[in-house]
Design a protein around this motif. Structure first.
Motif, mmCIF file in Angstrom:
data_model
loop_
_atom_site.group_PDB
_atom_site.id
_atom_site.type_symbol
_atom_site.label_atom_id
_atom_site.label_comp_id
_atom_site.label_asym_id
_atom_site.label_seq_id
_atom_site.Cartn_x
_atom_site.Cartn_y
_atom_site.Cartn_z
ATOM 1 N N ASP A 194 -12.229 -35.275 2.187
ATOM 2 C CA ASP A 194 -10.849 -35.767 2.208
ATOM 3 C C ASP A 194 -10.603 -36.761 3.343
ATOM 4 O O ASP A 194 -9.454 -37.103 3.641
ATOM 5 N N LEU A 195 -11.668 -37.257 3.966
ATOM 6 C CA LEU A 195 -11.523 -38.246 5.034
ATOM 7 C C LEU A 195 -10.962 -39.563 4.492
ATOM 8 O O LEU A 195 -11.410 -40.054 3.460
ATOM 9 N N SER A 196 -9.992 -40.116 5.192
ATOM 10 C CA SER A 196 -9.484 -41.448 4.854
ATOM 11 C C SER A 196 -9.718 -42.372 6.048
ATOM 12 O O SER A 196 -9.674 -41.938 7.199
ATOM 13 N N ILE A 197 -9.982 -43.644 5.736
ATOM 14 C CA ILE A 197 -10.205 -44.635 6.786
ATOM 15 C C ILE A 197 -9.335 -45.852 6.505
ATOM 16 O O ILE A 197 -9.303 -46.357 5.375
ATOM 17 N N SER A 198 -8.625 -46.305 7.528
ATOM 18 C CA SER A 198 -7.759 -47.482 7.398
ATOM 19 C C SER A 198 -8.250 -48.590 8.319
ATOM 20 O O SER A 198 -8.598 -48.335 9.472
ATOM 21 N N PHE A 199 -8.256 -49.812 7.777
ATOM 22 C CA PHE A 199 -8.542 -51.000 8.582
ATOM 23 C C PHE A 199 -7.319 -51.906 8.476
ATOM 24 O O PHE A 199 -7.040 -52.465 7.408
ATOM 25 N N LEU A 200 -6.597 -52.049 9.580
ATOM 26 C CA LEU A 200 -5.327 -52.766 9.554
ATOM 27 C C LEU A 200 -5.334 -53.942 10.526
ATOM 28 O O LEU A 200 -5.884 -53.838 11.623
ATOM 29 N N TYR A 201 -4.731 -55.036 10.104
ATOM 30 C CA TYR A 201 -4.469 -56.223 10.928
ATOM 31 C C TYR A 201 -5.633 -57.215 11.031
ATOM 32 O O TYR A 201 -5.492 -58.237 11.694
ATOM 33 N N ALA A 219 -8.109 -38.387 9.505
ATOM 34 C CA ALA A 219 -7.867 -39.769 9.100
ATOM 35 C C ALA A 219 -8.201 -40.677 10.276
ATOM 36 O O ALA A 219 -7.777 -40.413 11.405
ATOM 37 N N ILE A 220 -8.971 -41.722 10.012
ATOM 38 C CA ILE A 220 -9.334 -42.693 11.047
ATOM 39 C C ILE A 220 -8.596 -43.994 10.761
ATOM 40 O O ILE A 220 -8.671 -44.513 9.640
ATOM 41 N N ILE A 221 -7.881 -44.508 11.750
ATOM 42 C CA ILE A 221 -7.098 -45.733 11.566
ATOM 43 C C ILE A 221 -7.548 -46.763 12.600
ATOM 44 O O ILE A 221 -7.367 -46.558 13.800
ATOM 45 N N VAL A 222 -8.129 -47.859 12.116
ATOM 46 C CA VAL A 222 -8.639 -48.908 12.987
ATOM 47 C C VAL A 222 -7.608 -50.025 13.071
ATOM 48 O O VAL A 222 -7.238 -50.629 12.059
ATOM 49 N N MET A 223 -7.125 -50.307 14.275
ATOM 50 C CA MET A 223 -6.132 -51.353 14.516
ATOM 51 C C MET A 223 -6.777 -52.491 15.303
ATOM 52 O O MET A 223 -6.993 -52.372 16.518
ATOM 53 N N GLY A 224 -7.105 -53.595 14.634
ATOM 54 C CA GLY A 224 -7.711 -54.699 15.362
ATOM 55 C C GLY A 224 -8.257 -55.764 14.441
ATOM 56 O O GLY A 224 -8.249 -55.615 13.210
ATOM 57 N N ASP A 225 -8.749 -56.858 15.040
ATOM 58 C CA ASP A 225 -9.221 -57.986 14.247
ATOM 59 C C ASP A 225 -10.666 -57.833 13.775
ATOM 60 O O ASP A 225 -11.173 -58.647 13.007
ATOM 61 N N LEU A 226 -11.369 -56.797 14.280
ATOM 62 C CA LEU A 226 -12.748 -56.483 13.880
ATOM 63 C C LEU A 226 -13.733 -57.595 14.220
ATOM 64 O O LEU A 226 -14.790 -57.702 13.593
ATOM 65 N N GLU A 227 -13.388 -58.403 15.199
ATOM 66 C CA GLU A 227 -14.303 -59.457 15.630
ATOM 67 C C GLU A 227 -15.416 -58.862 16.500
ATOM 68 O O GLU A 227 -15.165 -57.980 17.328
ATOM 69 N N ASN A 228 -16.640 -59.328 16.260
ATOM 70 C CA ASN A 228 -17.785 -58.858 17.057
ATOM 71 C C ASN A 228 -17.860 -59.630 18.370
ATOM 72 O O ASN A 228 -18.040 -60.841 18.380
#
Length: 222
Positions: A172-179, A137-146
């Motif tokens: 079965d890979l899951s990806i999260s984009f949070l915040y 599982a990949i969990i991305v924590m951030g504003d995703l600004e370039n």
């Protein structure tokens, strides 16, 4: 002696019958195969994400508590580059917090958000852990600004194609984009839902992170 033999003669069939019933009942119970999880966190420590950083660190610790003792956690920090700061058990709260805080100190000379580099490393980890029997599982924590070098950013035009190929090896890979900002998250939803599906693509703004943690636990079988 006769009384003892009589008691044994009565009890023994009852014990045998009880054991037989237990065996029959147990044979009807279906036990799901336990699969360990590898949670790979990408934590943005850039200047634009500083206000949410503490909350994101707490969310990582919350997710760690939802995982099993046999699961694994890996944390990358993302700035002008992406590098690992923790690799170990998800329940070691003090060690995880110390690693994140030590490497999250603000550096005004560091500028950029190498999300593309971080995601590439995370996918590489996911492939290796999948080969070892983990559910990645990949969990991305951030504003995703370039920010910073363009070649270190996520190429959203090619990401769906690359993920589709990755899912051939890690279905079965899951990806999260949070915040991130709601508008950015909506764009991601439109781009990735056709590839990932609703269950394994987890998206949440700051206000909805707690709900997303439950969805995450369900996606990885916890």
């Amino acid at each position: 002696m006769f009384r003892k033999a009589l008691v044994l003669g009565i009890l023994l069939p009852l014990i045998v019958f009880s054991l037989k019933m237990v065996v029959v009942a147990m044979s009807k119970v279906k036990f799901s195969d336990f699969k360990p999880v590898c949670a790979i966190f990408l934590l943005d420590i850039s200047a634009s994400n500083r206000e949410l950083l503490w909350k994101q660190q707490q969310a990582i610790l919350k997710i760690g508590k939802k995982l099993d003792s046999e699961d694994h956690a890996r944390i990358y920090v993302v700035t002008e580059d992406a590098y690992e700061v923790y690799d170990g058990a998800p329940h070691k709260t003090i060690a995880m917090r110390t690693a994140m805080q030590k490497r999250s100190e603000f550096d005004n000379k560091a500028y950029g958000t190498a999300y593309g580099v971080a995601l590439k490393k995370a996918v590489g980890d996911a492939l290796r852990y999948k080969a070892d029997g983990y559910t990645p599982a990949i969990i991305v924590m951030g504003d995703l600004e370039n920010e910073g070098a363009i070649d270190k950013q996520i190429n959203w035009a090619t990401l769906p194609k690359n993920l589709k190929k990755t899912l051939e090896y890690i279905p079965d890979l899951s990806i999260s984009f949070l915040y991130a900002h709601p508008q950015k998250l909506d764009e991601i939803r439109q781009i990735l839902v056709p590839v990932m599906g609703e269950k394994r693509l987890i998206i949440a703004t700051e206000e909805n992170v707690d709900n997303s943690l439950r969805k995450f636990a369900s996606a990885v079988g916890r």
